[in-house]
Design a protein around this motif. Structure first.
Motif, PDB file in Angstrom:
ATOM      1  N   LYS A  76       0.877  -1.227   0.077  1.00  0.00           N
ATOM      2  CA  LYS A  76      -0.029   0.106  -0.067  1.00  0.00           C
ATOM      3  C   LYS A  76       0.960   1.234  -0.054  1.00  0.00           C
ATOM      4  N   ASP A  77       1.951   1.184   1.026  1.00  0.00           N
ATOM      5  CA  ASP A  77       2.705   2.447   0.815  1.00  0.00           C
ATOM      6  C   ASP A  77       3.537   2.404  -0.332  1.00  0.00           C
ATOM      7  N   ARG A  78       4.121   1.446  -0.830  1.00  0.00           N
ATOM      8  CA  ARG A  78       4.810   1.228  -2.132  1.00  0.00           C
ATOM      9  C   ARG A  78       3.924   1.865  -3.424  1.00  0.00           C
ATOM     10  N   SER A  79       2.653   1.388  -3.442  1.00  0.00           N
ATOM     11  CA  SER A  79       2.010   2.045  -4.621  1.00  0.00           C
ATOM     12  C   SER A  79       1.918   3.431  -4.400  1.00  0.00           C
ATOM     13  N   GLY A  80       1.698   4.107  -3.162  1.00  0.00           N
ATOM     14  CA  GLY A  80       1.739   5.394  -3.112  1.00  0.00           C
ATOM     15  C   GLY A  80       3.155   6.121  -3.653  1.00  0.00           C
ATOM     16  N   ALA A  81       4.041   5.384  -3.134  1.00  0.00           N
ATOM     17  CA  ALA A  81       5.535   6.138  -3.487  1.00  0.00           C
ATOM     18  C   ALA A  81       5.558   5.915  -5.082  1.00  0.00           C
ATOM     19  N   VAL A  82       5.330   4.795  -5.657  1.00  0.00           N
ATOM     20  CA  VAL A  82       5.386   4.783  -7.215  1.00  0.00           C
ATOM     21  C   VAL A  82       4.607   5.768  -8.056  1.00  0.00           C
ATOM     22  N   GLY A  83       3.494   5.940  -7.253  1.00  0.00           N
ATOM     23  CA  GLY A  83       2.426   6.902  -8.233  1.00  0.00           C
ATOM     24  C   GLY A  83       2.969   8.510  -7.922  1.00  0.00           C
ATOM     25  N   ALA A  84       3.274   8.644  -6.528  1.00  0.00           N
ATOM     26  CA  ALA A  84       3.587  10.062  -6.426  1.00  0.00           C
ATOM     27  C   ALA A  84       5.025  10.460  -6.710  1.00  0.00           C
ATOM     28  N   ARG A  85       6.102   9.695  -6.600  1.00  0.00           N
ATOM     29  CA  ARG A  85       7.318  10.021  -7.253  1.00  0.00           C
ATOM     30  C   ARG A  85       7.863   9.529  -8.793  1.00  0.00           C
TER      31      ARG A  85
ATOM     32  N   ALA B 255      -8.781  14.525  -6.729  1.00  0.00           N
ATOM     33  CA  ALA B 255      -8.584  13.859  -7.947  1.00  0.00           C
ATOM     34  C   ALA B 255      -9.919  14.296  -8.622  1.00  0.00           C
ATOM     35  N   LEU B 256     -11.115  14.652  -8.000  1.00  0.00           N
ATOM     36  CA  LEU B 256     -12.371  14.994  -8.770  1.00  0.00           C
ATOM     37  C   LEU B 256     -12.260  16.341  -9.327  1.00  0.00           C
ATOM     38  N   SER B 257     -11.478  17.224  -9.044  1.00  0.00           N
ATOM     39  CA  SER B 257     -11.192  18.354  -9.766  1.00  0.00           C
ATOM     40  C   SER B 257     -10.071  18.233 -10.885  1.00  0.00           C
TER      41      SER B 257
ATOM     42  N   PRO C  36      -6.515  18.769 -17.547  1.00  0.00           N
ATOM     43  CA  PRO C  36      -6.947  17.796 -16.583  1.00  0.00           C
ATOM     44  C   PRO C  36      -6.904  16.317 -17.375  1.00  0.00           C
ATOM     45  N   VAL C  37      -6.860  15.520 -16.625  1.00  0.00           N
ATOM     46  CA  VAL C  37      -7.288  13.927 -17.116  1.00  0.00           C
ATOM     47  C   VAL C  37      -8.518  13.817 -17.587  1.00  0.00           C
ATOM     48  N   THR C  38      -8.641  13.225 -18.831  1.00  0.00           N
ATOM     49  CA  THR C  38      -9.974  12.961 -19.049  1.00  0.00           C
ATOM     50  C   THR C  38     -11.005  11.915 -18.396  1.00  0.00           C
ATOM     51  N   SER C  39     -10.356  10.865 -17.930  1.00  0.00           N
ATOM     52  CA  SER C  39     -11.466  10.038 -16.931  1.00  0.00           C
ATOM     53  C   SER C  39     -10.373   9.131 -16.289  1.00  0.00           C
ATOM     54  N   MET C  40     -11.142   8.160 -15.296  1.00  0.00           N
ATOM     55  CA  MET C  40     -10.520   7.208 -14.497  1.00  0.00           C
ATOM     56  C   MET C  40     -11.545   6.322 -14.509  1.00  0.00           C
ATOM     57  N   LEU C  41     -10.928   4.929 -14.435  1.00  0.00           N
ATOM     58  CA  LEU C  41     -11.524   3.752 -14.257  1.00  0.00           C
ATOM     59  C   LEU C  41     -10.529   3.153 -13.086  1.00  0.00           C
ATOM     60  N   LEU C  42     -11.347   2.912 -11.922  1.00  0.00           N
ATOM     61  CA  LEU C  42     -10.717   2.494 -10.847  1.00  0.00           C
ATOM     62  C   LEU C  42     -11.292   0.944 -10.658  1.00  0.00           C
ATOM     63  N   MET C  43     -10.763  -0.083 -10.705  1.00  0.00           N
ATOM     64  CA  MET C  43     -11.202  -1.401 -10.810  1.00  0.00           C
ATOM     65  C   MET C  43     -10.783  -2.155  -9.152  1.00  0.00           C
ATOM     66  N   GLN C  44     -11.828  -2.388  -8.508  1.00  0.00           N
ATOM     67  CA  GLN C  44     -11.508  -3.131  -7.319  1.00  0.00           C
ATOM     68  C   GLN C  44     -10.569  -2.345  -6.523  1.00  0.00           C
ATOM     69  N   PRO C  45     -10.725  -1.053  -6.105  1.00  0.00           N
ATOM     70  CA  PRO C  45      -9.503  -0.208  -5.549  1.00  0.00           C
ATOM     71  C   PRO C  45      -9.289  -0.527  -4.294  1.00  0.00           C
ATOM     72  N   ALA C  46      -8.124  -0.740  -3.717  1.00  0.00           N
ATOM     73  CA  ALA C  46      -7.696  -1.316  -2.488  1.00  0.00           C
ATOM     74  C   ALA C  46      -7.514   0.019  -1.699  1.00  0.00           C
ATOM     75  N   LEU C  47      -8.295   0.647  -1.285  1.00  0.00           N
ATOM     76  CA  LEU C  47      -8.128   2.186  -0.505  1.00  0.00           C
ATOM     77  C   LEU C  47      -9.381   2.345   0.062  1.00  0.00           C
TER      78      LEU C  47
ATOM     79  N   VAL D  39      -1.803   3.889  -7.174  1.00  0.00           N
ATOM     80  CA  VAL D  39      -0.797   4.554  -7.862  1.00  0.00           C
ATOM     81  C   VAL D  39      -1.398   5.729  -8.865  1.00  0.00           C
ATOM     82  N   MET D  40      -2.502   5.380  -9.515  1.00  0.00           N
ATOM     83  CA  MET D  40      -3.008   6.566 -10.349  1.00  0.00           C
ATOM     84  C   MET D  40      -3.489   7.795  -9.448  1.00  0.00           C
ATOM     85  N   LEU D  41      -4.200   7.557  -8.525  1.00  0.00           N
ATOM     86  CA  LEU D  41      -4.845   8.708  -7.774  1.00  0.00           C
ATOM     87  C   LEU D  41      -3.584   9.444  -7.100  1.00  0.00           C
TER      88      LEU D  41
END
Length: 690
Positions: free
Chosen positions: A234-243, A317-319, A285-296, A271-273
């Motif tokens: 969970k922490d690693r996914s945040g790091a990969v996404g943010a950094r 993310a909504l904005s 802006p990003v055009t759309s997001m599809l989050l499938m079974q999000p683990a958050l 990661v994406m969020l």
């Protein structure tokens, strides 16, 4: 060591769009920078309509990630073939990151792990043991290698494990310690997955009833270590996404005007969020997001989160998304529905409020992928619509949660299906601009055609009538230099109109080349495709390659078949033409159709011809898959296939494209197209009996 991949695209089996893979390490550092640079250069030069950026989730190695992307794209291509999207010309970019931290976790088989499971386990334990003193390190190994632990021993093991995760940092909040009881309860539940119904929960604490916590039957130390990997990933996914992915995302937005659509599965959603919400402001802006079974957390995008003094960590993310965000959830996702809320009890993992009403998440720690989002102005849609079924009016709703509990998402990894593919299709097709029929008609009227020559008039007088288009059966015709095959699904009245479109594009390209002395066959091909576009056809794929072939005509023949197979894609299995070519069946050059084809395909020192497959009807929009060839050879010509080919050396330029058209547009311009080519049909179009 994993096999190094060359710089450039990474072909994914069965994908009909260009596919690339960009790799990141556990800290978010891009480990394939040359490929990333090549991707950005490619995007600056190629006019794609959409970029699909996808991240896999927890416990997935490289081969597992590629398999996930392959299966999802296969499901999406099936939906897309049945429901073409106007102007959709995508490129796929898959993210890989080291999420398979523990080799024997439930999940995709780790086929690329080159060491034994025991060695991986030893590496994991060594990492955890590194900060411990000698007595604690020895105790850790003793407990980890025990078959069954008592409750006291299990708590002892948890206490030894906590330093490895207690101080980790979340990308959108500060870190606090993990609750030891929570980790123990979650590991117990993990071991019992599939062995009964979910436990009852105390609404005040969010913990399961005492008998579940009691440790009847003992605790498996491996389940406890699996829970540790959950925190780490969970922490690693945040790091990969943010950094890391955040940098790539901003580069993609700057390199191309294409719509960027983000997809994630499990921790890939984090990661994406994180990529969107952390880092420099997005240039657009990003055009759309599809989050499938999000683990958050199910409150990750909530407006207000009690206990956190503010909104959910990913509220922004909504904005940052101009279109909609779709997220899936399912009661049959056991890890997220029954375990996630037990394990992740750190304050930064909350974004939770106490919710105890019937039918709502059982505790404030519930996962979005198990129960759907809350507190973010969302709409819950149950069930997730099947492919081809209409979505309700979702105008003005930014966040839509799609319920897969009714046998539509039956596990955490059950996301490469027609249901999720149709959700992506809905995001892509929503807001797609309707073609302007008046503009199409004006473009057709403006097309210039060559004057009919005396040779054409003389040949036409000797040729049979135009084809008798028959419904419900496959049919093969020649249209000038193009052999066109209709599947049994194409209505008879549309066959004639499509054939006329092909003829019109050929004639207009002939006229353009005749007025441009420096034009070559590739210019002719590009003009041909452009004319079809002017007639209302939408280009979904368009690629060209040049290959030198040495040897006899058989080798050229085989290369032609290879290109045609790629061009037809899923239609190849049903193609009569491809079957004939693969069997090397020779055609009788005295047949009337050969007179047309031979005359139209010969151009100076080269042979130029096209082979196409047309499908449609039965609820599908008409679709044209075709391959165009230019064969330039030296030596004595011999007949092979439907044309004459030299037998020594040849250069084969091949292009292939996928086009589709709205049936209503095709019918609307039918008479106008016939008026443009009606006096050329006899002498240019006839049937082939194969």
């Amino acid at each position: 060591m994993p096999q190094l991949q060359p710089t450039g695209p990474f072909p994914i089996d069965g994908a009909r769009m260009p596919t690339w893979i960009i790799r990141f390490d556990e800290r978010g550092q891009c480990t394939s920078p040359a490929t990333a640079r090549a991707l950005l250069d490619h995007l600056r030069a190629a006019p794609y309509s959409d970029i699909l950026l996808f991240s896999h989730g927890w416990n997935t190695d490289f081969s597992g990630a590629v398999a996930l992307y392959r299966d999802f794209l296969a499901a999406f291509e099936t939906v897309r073939a049945a429901h073409p999207v106007a102007g959709f010309n995508p490129i796929f970019v898959g993210i890989t990151w080291p999420s398979a931290w523990f080799a024997e976790d439930p999940g995709p088989k780790l086929e690329s792990v080159a060491v034994a499971a025991a060695d991986v386990e030893g590496k994991v334990l060594a990492e955890v043991a590194a900060p411990l003193g000698d007595p604690d390190r020895q105790r850790l190994y003793e407990l980890a290698n025990a078959g069954v632990l008592s409750r006291e021993q299990a708590l002892d093991l948890v206490t030894l494990l906590l330093p490895a995760i207690g101080g980790t940092e979340d990308e959108v909040d500060t870190a606090t310690e993990v609750d030891a009881e929570a980790l123990l309860a979650a590991s117990k539940r993990l071991g019992a997955l599939g062995g009964g119904s979910a436990p009852n929960f105390d609404p005040a604490t969010g913990l399961p009833d005492a008998e579940v916590m009691g440790g009847d039957g003992g605790f498996d130390p491996r389940d406890i270590i699996r829970m540790l990997s959950l925190y780490q990933m969970k922490d690693r996914s945040g790091a990969v996404g943010a950094r890391g992915v955040s940098i790539l995302l901003r580069q993609l937005l700057g390199a191309s005007a294409a719509k960027v659509r983000l997809l994630g599965h499990s921790f890939g959603c984090k990661v994406m969020l994180s990529a969107v919400c952390v880092g420099a402001p997005l240039s657009r802006p990003v055009t759309s997001m599809l989050l499938m079974q999000p683990a958050l957390s199910h409150l990750a995008m909530a407006l207000s989160v009690p206990g956190r003094n503010g909104p959910g960590g990913y509220r922004s993310a909504l904005s940052e998304v101009s279109g909609q965000i779709f997220t899936t959830y399912s009661a049959k996702d056991m890890p997220l529905h029954d375990v996630f809320h037990l394990a992740l009890r750190r304050r930064q993992d909350l974004g939770e409020a106490e919710i105890a009403a019937a039918g709502e998440p059982p505790s404030r720690y519930a996962a979005m992928g198990g129960y759907g989002p809350r507190g973010a102005g969302e709409r819950l849609l149950s069930p997730i619509p099947a492919a081809g079924h209409a979505y309700p009016d979702l105008k003005g709703i930014k966040l839509v949660a799609l319920d897969g509990s009714a046998d539509r998402i039956n596990g955490h990894g059950d996301i490469a299906t027609g249901y999720t593919a149709w959700a992506l299709h809905r995001l892509i097709s929503d807001g797609n601009m309707t073609q302007d029929l008046n503009t199409i008609r004006a473009e057709i009227s403006a097309l210039e055609l060559p004057a009919e020559t005396e040779l054409e008039a003389g040949v036409a007088a000797e040729l049979p009538a135009v084809p008798d288009y028959k419904p419900g059966v496959p049919q093969v015709i020649t249209v000038g230099s193009q052999i066109a095959e209709f599947s049994e699904n194409v209505p008879a009245d549309l066959r004639s109109t499509i054939a006329n479109c092909i003829l019109l594009a050929q004639l207009a390209a002939d006229r353009w080349v005749a007025t441009h002395p420096d034009a070559d066959e590739l210019n002719w091909y590009n003009c041909y495709v452009a004319v079809l576009k002017k007639c209302g056809w939408l280009i979904e794929r368009n690629e060209t390659s040049l290959k030198s072939v040495s040897g006899d005509g058989f080798k050229v023949h085989q290369e032609i078949i290879s290109v045609l197979t790629a061009a037809l894609g899923g239609a190849a299995a049903a193609s009569i033409i491809l079957g004939v070519l693969s069997g090397l069946k020779k055609m009788d050059e005295n047949q009337p159709f050969f007179t047309i084809f031979d005359r139209a395909s010969q151009r100076a020192e080269a042979t130029l011809f096209q082979i196409s497959y047309v499908d449609g009807g039965a609820g599908k929009q008409p679709r044209l898959n075709f391959a165009a060839y230019r064969v330039e050879a030296s030596a004595t010509a011999t007949q092979i296939l439907f044309f004459r080919l030299t037998g020594t050396n040849a250069k084969l330029r091949s292009s292939y494209a996928d086009l589709s058209i709205d049936e209503s547009i095709l019918r609307a311009v039918r008479d106008q197209i016939f008026a443009k080519v009606g006096d050329r049909i006899t002498g240019s179009i006839t049937s082939i009996e194969i």
